[in-house]
Design an enzyme around this catalytic site. Structure first.
Site, PDB file in Angstrom:
ATOM      1  N   TYR A 228       0.852  -1.193   0.000  1.00  0.00           N
ATOM      2  CA  TYR A 228       0.000   0.000   0.000  1.00  0.00           C
ATOM      3  C   TYR A 228       0.883   1.237   0.000  1.00  0.00           C
ATOM      4  O   TYR A 228       1.731   1.397   0.878  1.00  0.00           O
ATOM      5  CB  TYR A 228      -0.850  -0.079   1.263  1.00  0.00           C
ATOM      6  N   SER A 229       0.742   2.099  -1.018  1.00  0.00           N
ATOM      7  CA  SER A 229       1.541   3.314  -1.143  1.00  0.00           C
ATOM      8  C   SER A 229       3.029   2.937  -1.253  1.00  0.00           C
ATOM      9  O   SER A 229       3.377   2.147  -2.134  1.00  0.00           O
ATOM     10  CB  SER A 229       1.254   4.264   0.017  1.00  0.00           C
ATOM     11  N   LEU A 230       3.908   3.433  -0.382  1.00  0.00           N
ATOM     12  CA  LEU A 230       5.313   3.028  -0.452  1.00  0.00           C
ATOM     13  C   LEU A 230       5.448   1.512  -0.343  1.00  0.00           C
ATOM     14  O   LEU A 230       6.412   0.929  -0.843  1.00  0.00           O
ATOM     15  CB  LEU A 230       6.136   3.707   0.650  1.00  0.00           C
ATOM     16  N   GLY A 232       4.103  -0.445  -2.111  1.00  0.00           N
ATOM     17  CA  GLY A 232       4.203  -0.945  -3.470  1.00  0.00           C
ATOM     18  C   GLY A 232       5.645  -1.194  -3.891  1.00  0.00           C
ATOM     19  O   GLY A 232       5.916  -2.106  -4.677  1.00  0.00           O
ATOM     20  N   ASP A 251      -0.158  -1.392  -4.799  1.00  0.00           N
ATOM     21  CA  ASP A 251      -1.187  -0.344  -4.808  1.00  0.00           C
ATOM     22  C   ASP A 251      -0.596   0.944  -4.215  1.00  0.00           C
ATOM     23  O   ASP A 251      -0.766   1.201  -3.037  1.00  0.00           O
ATOM     24  CB  ASP A 251      -2.390  -0.806  -3.984  1.00  0.00           C
TER      25      ASP A 251
END
Length: 397
Positions: A228-230, A232, A251
């Site tokens: 999720y975010s970083l 990813g 994501d």
């Protein structure tokens, strides 16, 4: 998509808080009432108003709990947890020593754990062995049977308590377990243990998978990593060195975290940073901080979470967070998500997808026209989860 504020950072964080309403993390009326008392870019007012709302909603939940009304208590405490997290977000002048950071983080955790214990699904606080310490985590289970399990890896500023809103609520409804954890640089691992980020994330995820495989509720051949975010970048890096996951979800996808930052900087400043001309670079970075909420927050948060001394050092530290030279090692089936209007990671998901030459890869761009064009598809959680879990169920079946 601008939401309630013209300030880009305030807009995004308000949308993030409101978007968790899908799984009981917010009420729209509470969001609107809170933000109307916050002037554009006023971080002190942001802290004050979100804390006041969180405190009020927590009191409602505690009163219901004392009266034995568990559903009402659960609903209010879930919202309070999200609001306490939101109140803490911009407290970055000296977060390591800020008593408000400690208090708000603890109240977000406490309200969440109390609420989660009032659900019908299985919920357990866990400690995952990691080097000479442990990492805090939550295990959400459908029942006691071996089931497909998502290992949730959060991002640059996420907390463990977000895991329910970001993935666990959707996963449990579809028969998947979720194991979520705070890694170095994240949540309680940073705030209580002082652990900072590291680029070689396989050193973090491998012991998490080892732990997952000790649990009878986890089907060993049906583990998916969700970044999720970083996250990813982090889970992709880990999957390059640990091929046990059947699938990974990015994501959104990140190939080069340094490029994601420096793309928004003038070329001369990037050159000074790379040449270690800190005497010239740091004053310019300070000016950018002063006039841009998003830049100010990102740099202050990064100095803390990455364990560096200044903004220029932070930018150079980001250079270590790249898939260059390792992406071709990833072999797990991979879903790369892209957000059409991502203000942080524009172009990064496409680079990841192109680099995954040895992994079956699906790239999906979610659009502004369907309300899903923001970073991590904030405000469109149902649409994002539809894509993620439809893909997972066809891939890991």
């Amino acid at each position: 998509m601008m939401f309630l504020f013209e300030d880009e950072s305030f807009s995004f964080e308000a949308l993030r808080a409101a978007g968790f309403a899908n799984y009981g993390g917010a009420d729209l009326g509470e969001i609107l009432t809170t933000v109307r008392a916050i002037p554009e870019g006023d971080e002190a007012a942001w802290h004050r108003e979100w804390k006041a709302t969180a405190t009020r909603v927590e009191a409602l939940g505690r009163a219901s709990l004392a009266a034995g009304r568990e559903v009402s208590a659960r609903e209010a405490l879930l919202r309070a947890s999200n609001y306490f997290r939101t109140a803490e977000f911009y407290r970055r002048d000296d977060p390591k020593n800020d008593p408000e950071v400690a208090e708000l983080s603890e109240r977000s955790r406490d309200t969440f754990v109390t609420a989660a214990g009032l659900f019908d699904f299985g919920f357990e606080q866990i400690e995952i062995p990691y080097e000479d310490t442990t990492l805090p985590g939550y295990l959400y289970t459908v029942d006691d049977k071996p089931r497909p399990t998502v290992i949730y890896n959060s991002g640059y500023d996420s907390t463990l308590e977000e895991s329910y809103f970001a993935v666990a609520g959707a996963a449990l409804a579809r028969g998947h377990n979720v194991l979520a954890f705070d890694g170095p640089g994240q949540g309680a691992a940073l705030r209580k243990q002082g652990l900072v980020f590291r680029p070689d994330w396989e050193a973090v995820v491998t012991p998490v998978i080892d732990f997952a495989l000790t649990r009878p509720e986890v089907a060993p051949d049906r583990i998916a990593l969700f970044g999720y975010s970083l996250g990813g970048y982090l889970v992709a890096r880990a999957a390059a060195f640990d091929q046990r996951p059947a699938a990974i979800v990015l994501d959104d996808g990140i190939f080069d975290f340094y490029a994601a930052m420096t793309n928004s900087l003038p070329p001369f400043l990037t050159r000074w940073i790379e040449e270690s001309r800190d005497d010239a670079a740091i004053p310019v970075l300070a000016m950018l901080r002063a006039f841009n909420t998003q830049v100010r927050w990102a740099m202050r948060n990064g100095v803390w979470a990455m364990g560096v001394d200044n903004d220029a050092e932070l930018a150079r530290e980001f250079r270590r967070y790249t898939l260059d030279g390792v992406a071709d090692r990833i072999t797990s089936a991979t879903l790369v998500l892209d957000a059409e209007n991502d203000q942080f990671l524009k172009g990064q998901p496409e680079k990841v997808a192109a680099a995954l030459v040895n992994a079956p890869t699906t790239l999906v761009t979610l659009r502004e026209a369907e309300g899903a064009g923001e970073h991590c598809h904030m405000g469109a959680m149902s649409r994002a989860h539809q894509v993620i879990f439809d893909w997972l169920e066809s891939t890991v079946a």
